[in-house]
Design a protein around this motif. Structure first.
Motif, mmCIF file in Angstrom:
data_model
loop_
_atom_site.group_PDB
_atom_site.id
_atom_site.type_symbol
_atom_site.label_atom_id
_atom_site.label_comp_id
_atom_site.label_asym_id
_atom_site.label_seq_id
_atom_site.Cartn_x
_atom_site.Cartn_y
_atom_site.Cartn_z
ATOM 1 N N LEU A 184 0.829 -1.194 0.000
ATOM 2 C CA LEU A 184 0.000 0.000 0.000
ATOM 3 C C LEU A 184 0.877 1.262 0.000
ATOM 4 C CD1 LEU A 184 -2.510 -1.244 2.711
ATOM 5 C CD2 LEU A 184 -2.798 -1.322 0.228
ATOM 6 N N PRO A 185 0.331 2.395 -0.473
ATOM 7 C CA PRO A 185 -0.995 2.595 -1.045
ATOM 8 C C PRO A 185 -1.112 2.056 -2.468
ATOM 9 C CG PRO A 185 0.223 4.672 -0.985
ATOM 10 C CD PRO A 185 1.068 3.672 -0.286
ATOM 11 N N ALA A 186 -2.311 1.549 -2.813
ATOM 12 C CA ALA A 186 -2.578 0.949 -4.120
ATOM 13 C C ALA A 186 -3.244 1.972 -5.033
ATOM 14 C CB ALA A 186 -3.481 -0.271 -3.957
ATOM 15 N N LYS A 187 -3.067 1.789 -6.333
ATOM 16 C CA LYS A 187 -3.617 2.740 -7.310
ATOM 17 C C LYS A 187 -4.858 2.200 -8.016
ATOM 18 C CE LYS A 187 -2.194 6.217 -8.171
ATOM 19 N NZ LYS A 187 -1.065 6.748 -8.947
ATOM 20 N N ARG A 188 -5.382 1.074 -7.532
ATOM 21 C CA ARG A 188 -6.631 0.576 -8.091
ATOM 22 C C ARG A 188 -7.348 -0.295 -7.066
ATOM 23 N NH1 ARG A 188 -5.105 -4.075 -12.638
ATOM 24 N NH2 ARG A 188 -3.961 -5.484 -11.249
ATOM 25 N N ILE A 189 -8.656 -0.416 -7.232
ATOM 26 C CA ILE A 189 -9.496 -1.243 -6.362
ATOM 27 C C ILE A 189 -10.090 -2.361 -7.206
ATOM 28 C CG2 ILE A 189 -11.544 -1.304 -4.891
ATOM 29 C CD1 ILE A 189 -11.149 1.698 -4.411
ATOM 30 N N GLY A 190 -9.977 -3.597 -6.731
ATOM 31 C CA GLY A 190 -10.572 -4.727 -7.425
ATOM 32 C C GLY A 190 -11.913 -5.101 -6.818
ATOM 33 N N LEU A 191 -12.848 -5.528 -7.653
ATOM 34 C CA LEU A 191 -14.140 -6.051 -7.198
ATOM 35 C C LEU A 191 -14.109 -7.559 -7.359
ATOM 36 C CD1 LEU A 191 -16.572 -3.388 -8.717
ATOM 37 C CD2 LEU A 191 -15.687 -3.530 -6.376
ATOM 38 N N LEU A 192 -13.951 -8.250 -6.240
ATOM 39 C CA LEU A 192 -13.741 -9.693 -6.206
ATOM 40 C C LEU A 192 -15.059 -10.417 -5.978
ATOM 41 C CD1 LEU A 192 -11.594 -12.065 -5.990
ATOM 42 C CD2 LEU A 192 -11.730 -11.702 -3.506
ATOM 43 N N ASP A 193 -15.401 -11.340 -6.868
ATOM 44 C CA ASP A 193 -16.594 -12.168 -6.726
ATOM 45 C C ASP A 193 -16.284 -13.279 -5.728
ATOM 46 O OD1 ASP A 193 -18.614 -14.148 -7.076
ATOM 47 O OD2 ASP A 193 -19.054 -13.366 -9.075
ATOM 48 N N LEU A 194 -17.032 -13.352 -4.626
ATOM 49 C CA LEU A 194 -16.746 -14.331 -3.578
ATOM 50 C C LEU A 194 -17.258 -15.725 -3.904
ATOM 51 C CD1 LEU A 194 -17.310 -12.273 -0.305
ATOM 52 C CD2 LEU A 194 -15.226 -12.626 -1.654
ATOM 53 N N ILE A 195 -17.979 -15.879 -5.021
ATOM 54 C CA ILE A 195 -18.373 -17.217 -5.467
ATOM 55 C C ILE A 195 -17.328 -17.781 -6.426
ATOM 56 C CG2 ILE A 195 -20.043 -18.528 -6.843
ATOM 57 C CD1 ILE A 195 -22.262 -16.976 -5.609
ATOM 58 N N THR A 196 -16.900 -16.984 -7.392
ATOM 59 C CA THR A 196 -15.920 -17.472 -8.376
ATOM 60 C C THR A 196 -14.484 -17.312 -7.893
ATOM 61 O OG1 THR A 196 -15.697 -15.346 -9.524
ATOM 62 C CG2 THR A 196 -17.496 -16.795 -10.213
ATOM 63 N N GLY A 197 -14.271 -16.405 -6.954
ATOM 64 C CA GLY A 197 -12.922 -16.138 -6.482
ATOM 65 C C GLY A 197 -12.107 -15.296 -7.450
ATOM 66 N N LYS A 198 -12.754 -14.694 -8.435
ATOM 67 C CA LYS A 198 -12.057 -13.901 -9.445
ATOM 68 C C LYS A 198 -12.444 -12.426 -9.344
ATOM 69 C CE LYS A 198 -11.830 -17.762 -12.729
ATOM 70 N NZ LYS A 198 -12.187 -18.232 -14.092
ATOM 71 N N VAL A 199 -11.506 -11.567 -9.718
ATOM 72 C CA VAL A 199 -11.782 -10.135 -9.772
ATOM 73 C C VAL A 199 -12.553 -9.844 -11.056
ATOM 74 C CG1 VAL A 199 -10.775 -7.825 -9.951
ATOM 75 C CG2 VAL A 199 -9.754 -9.508 -8.405
ATOM 76 N N ASP A 200 -13.769 -9.329 -10.910
ATOM 77 C CA ASP A 200 -14.594 -9.011 -12.078
ATOM 78 C C ASP A 200 -14.033 -7.828 -12.857
ATOM 79 O OD1 ASP A 200 -16.424 -11.038 -11.787
ATOM 80 O OD2 ASP A 200 -17.814 -9.876 -10.570
ATOM 81 N N ARG A 201 -13.590 -6.813 -12.130
ATOM 82 C CA ARG A 201 -12.993 -5.662 -12.798
ATOM 83 C C ARG A 201 -12.215 -4.827 -11.793
ATOM 84 N NH1 ARG A 201 -16.361 -0.887 -12.381
ATOM 85 N NH2 ARG A 201 -18.341 -1.351 -11.318
ATOM 86 N N TRP A 202 -11.366 -3.945 -12.328
ATOM 87 C CA TRP A 202 -10.563 -3.046 -11.523
ATOM 88 C C TRP A 202 -11.012 -1.612 -11.740
ATOM 89 C CZ3 TRP A 202 -7.116 -4.861 -7.999
ATOM 90 C CH2 TRP A 202 -6.696 -6.190 -8.141
ATOM 91 N N ILE A 203 -10.998 -0.826 -10.672
ATOM 92 C CA ILE A 203 -11.306 0.592 -10.750
ATOM 93 C C ILE A 203 -10.011 1.366 -10.520
ATOM 94 C CG2 ILE A 203 -12.609 2.506 -9.748
ATOM 95 C CD1 ILE A 203 -14.707 0.468 -8.857
ATOM 96 N N ALA A 204 -9.538 2.058 -11.559
ATOM 97 C CA ALA A 204 -8.292 2.816 -11.466
ATOM 98 C C ALA A 204 -8.505 4.115 -10.705
ATOM 99 C CB ALA A 204 -7.753 3.103 -12.870
ATOM 100 N N LEU A 205 -7.498 4.512 -9.917
ATOM 101 C CA LEU A 205 -7.555 5.726 -9.116
ATOM 102 C C LEU A 205 -6.341 6.594 -9.428
ATOM 103 C CD1 LEU A 205 -8.463 4.050 -5.710
ATOM 104 C CD2 LEU A 205 -10.057 5.143 -7.295
ATOM 105 N N ASP A 206 -6.483 7.896 -9.217
ATOM 106 C CA ASP A 206 -5.357 8.789 -9.481
ATOM 107 C C ASP A 206 -4.528 9.074 -8.234
ATOM 108 O OD1 ASP A 206 -7.120 10.383 -8.133
ATOM 109 O OD2 ASP A 206 -7.307 11.923 -9.688
ATOM 110 N N ARG A 207 -4.960 8.554 -7.084
ATOM 111 C CA ARG A 207 -4.194 8.677 -5.844
ATOM 112 C C ARG A 207 -4.163 7.326 -5.134
ATOM 113 N NH1 ARG A 207 -6.425 13.706 -6.530
ATOM 114 N NH2 ARG A 207 -5.103 15.500 -5.981
ATOM 115 N N GLY A 208 -3.066 7.060 -4.445
ATOM 116 C CA GLY A 208 -2.918 5.790 -3.760
ATOM 117 C C GLY A 208 -3.811 5.681 -2.541
ATOM 118 N N VAL A 209 -4.431 4.516 -2.353
ATOM 119 C CA VAL A 209 -5.330 4.289 -1.222
ATOM 120 C C VAL A 209 -4.839 3.098 -0.407
ATOM 121 C CG1 VAL A 209 -7.281 5.246 -2.502
ATOM 122 C CG2 VAL A 209 -6.909 2.771 -2.497
#
Length: 406
Positions: free
Chosen positions: A155-180
Motif C-alpha cells: 500500500l498505497p494501491a492505485k486501483r481497487i478490485g471487485l472480487l466475486d466471492l463465489i468465483t474467487g475472481k476479480v470481475d474488474r478493476w477501478i483505477a484511481l489517481d491517488r494511492g489508497v
C-alpha cells in the motif's frame, strides 16, 4: 422510565417483526484515540429481498448468465456456529450478519530495515462456505457478502478490485489517481470510500523509530491525505482533501486513520486524536455535523443498531464482572449491558456479536481467553459462535473478524 422499561419497550417494538430467514489486533475495547480501523456492520433495517437485491447488483456488473446462490444464503439457519474452530474454517453467521472474513498480521522485515505489518486474510468462499487464505493487502466485503473490494501489493494501491466471492475472481478493476490504503462499502453497497495516503500506514520506517517497551523499533509515519468516494457501478471516483490531525501537543494519532460511513450512508467519518475524537464529512468533502443518531463517540466497531434505536458501547464491567454497554444513540445514556468484553457487530436489532467467554467455560481463565459470542439484549443468553481465539499454522496470530450483512 427505568432501564427495565426502556429495554422492554425496545424489545416489544421488535416483537412484531419476524426474523429474516435466509478487520493492529484489538484484544478488548480500545480508546478512540488508539483505535485501529475495523469494519462496522453496514446492514439496514430492510427486508431480506432488498438485502439480496443489493448483494446481486455488484457481482452482475459486466457479467451475464445464471448466478449461483452464495453459501451464506443457501444455509438459512438463523445461527451458524462452530465453537470448535479457531481460526474458523466453516461459515459463521447469526441473524442478518455473516463473518465474511478475518485476518492476522505478520511482520515482514525489509532489506532497508523497515518492517511491513502485512495482513493475511481468511476470506469466505461463497461457493464452498469455507474460509480460504487470501493475501490481499486490504479488503472490505459488500452488504450481501457477494463481493469484496480488494487492494493488492504494498500500500498505497492505485486501483481497487471487485472480487466475486463465489468465483474467487476479480470481475474488474477501478483505477484511481491517488494511492489508497483502506476501503469501505457504503451501507447500500453502491459506493466505496477509499482513504488516501502518501505512505503505507502499515509500514514501520527504520529512519522514524519509536520506543516500545524500552526498545527502539521502526515506527509509523502518519501520511493520510484525504478520501475518495467511488461509485461502484460507473467507477467514477472523486477525491477530497482531509489530512491527518495532531493532538494538543502536536503529536499525530494512529498512522492508519481510515474513513468509514455514517449509519445512513449520507456522510463519512474518520477518528481523530482530538476531541470529540471523530470528524464527519459530506460526500462533497465539506466538514459536517455529527448525525443526530450518532451522538455517542464510542470506540467499538458495532456502532448503531440497524433500526437506529440503540448503540453499542464500551466495556462496562467492574471487578470480575464482564459486561459491555448498550446505549441510547441520541443521548449516550446507558440503557443496559450484555455479558461480553467487546461488541463487534449487530446480528439484528436486539442481538449482538462480541468477544467474550461463556462463564461456565471461562471462569478465572483471564480476560484474553475469548471467543465470538452471540448475546441477546434483555437476557443472559449466550451462544458461542467460534472457538477460543488463537493462532494456527496458516494464521500465526490472534485473528480479527470482518462482518457484513447476509
Amino acid at each position: 422510565m427505568n432501564v427495565d422499561d426502556l429495554v422492554r419497550d425496545a424489545l416489544h417494538e421488535e416483537a412484531a417483526d419476524s426474523m429474516p430467514a435466509p478487520s493492529y489486533l484489538a484484544d478488548r475495547v480500545l480508546a478512540v484515540r488508539r483505535r485501529s480501523r475495523t469494519r462496522r456492520l453496514a446492514s439496514l433495517a430492510a427486508t431480506t429481498a432488498v438485502a439480496v437485491a443489493v448483494a446481486v447488483a455488484v457481482p452482475l456488473l459486466g457479467r451475464g448468465g445464471h448466478e449461483a446462490r452464495p453459501a451464506s444464503e443457501m444455509n438459512a439457519s438463523d445461527i451458524i456456529g462452530h465453537p470448535d474452530q479457531s481460526p474458523p474454517k466453516d461459515l459463521i453467521a447469526a441473524g442478518d450478519t455473516v463473518l465474511s472474513a478475518f485476518y492476522v498480521h505478520r511482520n515482514v522485515k525489509q532489506s532497508n530495515g523497515d518492517i511491513v505489518h502485512q495482513r493475511v486474510y481468511g476470506l469466505l468462499d461463497q461457493n464452498t462456505g469455507r474460509y480460504e487464505k487470501a493475501e490481499w493487502a486490504y479488503l472490505d466485503v459488500a452488504p450481501g457478502s457477494r463481493t469484496a473490494a480488494v487492494l493488492e501489493g504494498e500500500l498505497p494501491a492505485k486501483r481497487i478490485g471487485l472480487l466475486d466471492l463465489i468465483t474467487g475472481k476479480v470481475d474488474r478493476w477501478i483505477a484511481l489517481d491517488r494511492g489508497v490504503a483502506g476501503v469501505s462499502f457504503s451501507p447500500d453497497g453502491t459506493k466505496l470510500v477509499a482513504t488516501t495516503y502518501a505512505k503505507n500506514p502499515d509500514r514501520g520506517f527504520a529512519d522514524h523509530k519509536e520506543r516500545v517497551n524500552g526498545k527502539e523499533i521502526p515506527g509509523p509515519v502518519p501520511s493520510r491525505t484525504g478520501f475518495t468516494v467511488v461509485d461502484v457501478e460507473s467507477g467514477k471516483a472523486v477525491w477530497h482533501e482531509a489530512p491527518f490531525q495532531t493532538d494538543e501537543m502536536g503529536l499525530p494519532g494512529n498512522s492508519r486513520e481510515d474513513f468509514d460511513w455514517s449509519h445512513d450512508g449520507t456522510l463519512v467519518y474518520a477518528d481523530t486524536p482530538v476531541k470529540p475524537f471523530r470528524q464527519y464529512y459530506s460526500l462533497n468533502g465539506d466538514r459536517a455535523d455529527w448525525p443526530s443518531d450518532e451522538k455517542v463517540a464510542v470506540s467499538v466497531q458495532a456502532g448503531v443498531s440497524p433500526d437506529g434505536k440503540l448503540a453499542a458501547g464500551d466495556f462496562a464491567g467492574r471487578g470480575t464482572t464482564i459486561a459491555a454497554a448498550v446505549l441510547d444513540p441520541h443521548t449516550g445514556k446507558q440503557i443496559t449491558t450484555v455479558p461480553v468484553q467487546q461488541l463487534l457487530a449487530w446480528a439484528d436489532n436486539k442481538r449482538l456479536i462480541g468477544w467474550g467467554c461463556e462463564p461456565k467455560r471461562c471462569s478465572g481463565k483471564g480476560e484474553f481467553r475469548n471467543q465470538l459470542l452471540l448475546v441477546t439484549i434483555g437476557t443472559d443468553k449466550v451462544v458461542p459462535l467460534s472457538g477460543f481465539r488463537g493462532a494456527s499454522a496458516d494464521y500465526p496470530g490472534r485473528w480479527t473478524p470482518v462482518f457484513s450483512s447476509r
